[in-house]
Design a protein around this motif. Structure first.
Motif, short mmCIF file in Angstrom:
data_model
loop_
_atom_site.label_atom_id
_atom_site.label_comp_id
_atom_site.label_asym_id
_atom_site.label_seq_id
_atom_site.Cartn_x
_atom_site.Cartn_y
_atom_site.Cartn_z
N LEU A 158 0.84 -1.27 -0.07
CA LEU A 158 0.08 -0.09 0.16
C LEU A 158 0.83 1.20 0.10
O LEU A 158 0.56 2.32 -0.79
CB LEU A 158 -0.92 0.12 1.12
CG LEU A 158 -2.05 -1.14 1.21
CD1 LEU A 158 -2.71 -1.12 2.52
CD2 LEU A 158 -3.20 -0.85 0.21
N ASN A 159 1.90 1.19 0.76
CA ASN A 159 2.77 2.53 0.80
C ASN A 159 3.61 2.52 -0.50
O ASN A 159 3.82 3.78 -0.81
CB ASN A 159 3.88 2.11 1.83
CG ASN A 159 3.37 2.51 3.29
OD1 ASN A 159 2.56 3.62 3.54
ND2 ASN A 159 3.76 1.88 4.36
N ASN A 160 3.84 1.79 -1.14
CA ASN A 160 4.78 1.71 -2.26
C ASN A 160 4.15 1.58 -3.63
O ASN A 160 4.72 1.58 -4.53
CB ASN A 160 5.83 0.70 -2.15
CG ASN A 160 6.82 0.88 -0.99
OD1 ASN A 160 7.42 1.86 -0.77
ND2 ASN A 160 7.06 0.04 -0.23
N GLY A 161 2.81 1.54 -3.74
CA GLY A 161 1.96 1.50 -4.84
C GLY A 161 1.99 0.16 -5.56
O GLY A 161 1.42 0.04 -6.57
N GLY A 162 2.11 -0.83 -4.85
CA GLY A 162 2.10 -2.25 -5.18
C GLY A 162 0.41 -2.57 -5.06
O GLY A 162 0.02 -3.50 -5.92
N LEU A 163 -0.26 -1.77 -4.47
CA LEU A 163 -1.58 -2.01 -4.37
C LEU A 163 -1.99 -0.26 -4.59
O LEU A 163 -1.75 0.15 -3.64
CB LEU A 163 -2.05 -2.50 -3.02
CG LEU A 163 -2.00 -4.14 -2.91
CD1 LEU A 163 -2.44 -4.55 -1.55
CD2 LEU A 163 -2.72 -4.60 -3.98
N LYS A 164 -2.96 -0.28 -5.40
CA LYS A 164 -3.47 1.12 -5.47
C LYS A 164 -4.76 1.29 -5.19
O LYS A 164 -5.73 0.35 -5.41
CB LYS A 164 -3.05 1.72 -6.87
CG LYS A 164 -1.65 1.73 -7.43
CD LYS A 164 -1.56 2.17 -8.87
CE LYS A 164 0.01 2.26 -9.24
NZ LYS A 164 0.79 1.04 -8.71
N PRO A 165 -5.35 2.60 -4.97
CA PRO A 165 -6.80 2.71 -4.86
C PRO A 165 -7.47 2.44 -5.86
O PRO A 165 -7.15 2.62 -6.87
CB PRO A 165 -6.88 4.10 -4.47
CG PRO A 165 -5.42 4.81 -4.04
CD PRO A 165 -4.49 3.85 -4.58
N GLY A 166 -8.60 1.47 -5.50
CA GLY A 166 -9.32 0.97 -6.60
C GLY A 166 -9.05 -0.47 -6.98
O GLY A 166 -9.93 -1.10 -7.79
N ASP A 167 -7.93 -0.82 -6.68
CA ASP A 167 -7.53 -2.32 -6.93
C ASP A 167 -8.38 -3.32 -6.46
O ASP A 167 -8.63 -2.99 -5.23
CB ASP A 167 -5.92 -2.55 -6.71
CG ASP A 167 -5.07 -1.84 -7.54
OD1 ASP A 167 -5.49 -1.31 -8.73
OD2 ASP A 167 -3.87 -1.77 -7.38
N VAL A 168 -8.50 -4.24 -6.92
CA VAL A 168 -9.41 -5.59 -6.52
C VAL A 168 -8.37 -6.75 -6.50
O VAL A 168 -8.12 -6.95 -7.61
CB VAL A 168 -10.79 -5.66 -7.14
CG1 VAL A 168 -11.40 -7.06 -6.43
CG2 VAL A 168 -11.55 -4.53 -7.00
N VAL A 169 -8.19 -7.37 -5.39
CA VAL A 169 -7.24 -8.66 -5.18
C VAL A 169 -8.08 -9.66 -4.47
O VAL A 169 -9.02 -9.37 -3.76
CB VAL A 169 -6.03 -8.23 -4.92
CG1 VAL A 169 -5.23 -7.35 -5.45
CG2 VAL A 169 -6.31 -7.65 -3.25
#
Length: 208
Positions: free
Chosen positions: A10-21
């Motif tokens: 989350l901090n480094n952009g590996g998961l971004k707002p709106g991503d679904v995993v």
């Protein structure tokens, strides 16, 4: 470990707002076991860092400009409060170490060293969190930590430290670290406030 790994994403952009995993995708991204990921999810949900979508997976929440403004207002209030506690409770040797690292990094940044910029980014996060932790209030520290993650999620590309802007960040850090080391609460608070104001301007899409 699973929680920390997801926090790093989350901090480094590996998961971004709106991503679904899915949980299995988180397992693959973090290297943690599926059981560990499942144990971390309720905490991430409680902190508002992930949202469960029935039959779809987990979504990283989208956050708007209003949130950014509110988050930075809270950040400013907390960090301004932290200065006298940091002067009292963070050892001078630790602050001196921060100052020395910044001074030694300048030559490397002149050569566009991406690794040094990444280390500066992590040190930036650590310095601010240690100052807030010096207050000695676990509730304040946790609220600050989670809010900081969310603001980084919103403004990843705009507030990230890079070789191009690292010299400015170092200058802003030294502007409050030097008086912090000297025990000058007024100057440290003033410079820290300016540093946070600059970050807010960038997070909202402005320029310095």
């Amino acid at each position: 470990m699973a929680y920390d790994s997801i926090e790093d994403l989350l901090n480094n952009g590996g998961l971004k707002p709106g991503d679904v995993v899915s949980q299995r995708e988180l397992m693959e991204k973090t290297g943690a076991t599926l059981g560990a990921v499942r144990e971390a999810i309720p905490r991430l949900e409680a902190e508002g860092l992930l949202i469960t979508l029935p039959k779809r997976g987990l979504m990283v929440p989208s956050l708007d400009i209003t949130f950014v403004r509110d988050a930075y207002q809270m950040r400013t209030m907390i960090e301004m409060t932290s200065v006298p506690f940091a002067i009292k409770h963070i050892s001078k040797s630790v602050i001196a170490g921060w100052i020395d690292w910044h001074n030694s990094a300048i030559d490397h940044l002149d050569r566009g060293d991406e690794e040094v910029a990444q280390r500066l980014q992590r040190l930036d996060w650590d310095i601010h969190l240690q100052m807030v932790s010096a207050i000695g209030n676990a509730l304040i520290t946790n609220v600050y930590r989670v809010t900081s993650i969310k603001t980084r999620m919103v403004g990843q590309s705009r507030i990230r430290v890079t070789p191009a802007n690292a010299s400015r960040v170092i200058g802003e850090h030294l502007a409050f670290l030097n008086p912090l080391y000297a025990g000058d609460e007024v100057e440290a608070t003033k410079a820290l406030c300016q540093h946070i104001d600059n970050s807010l301007t960038l997070a909202l899409g402005g320029t310095l």
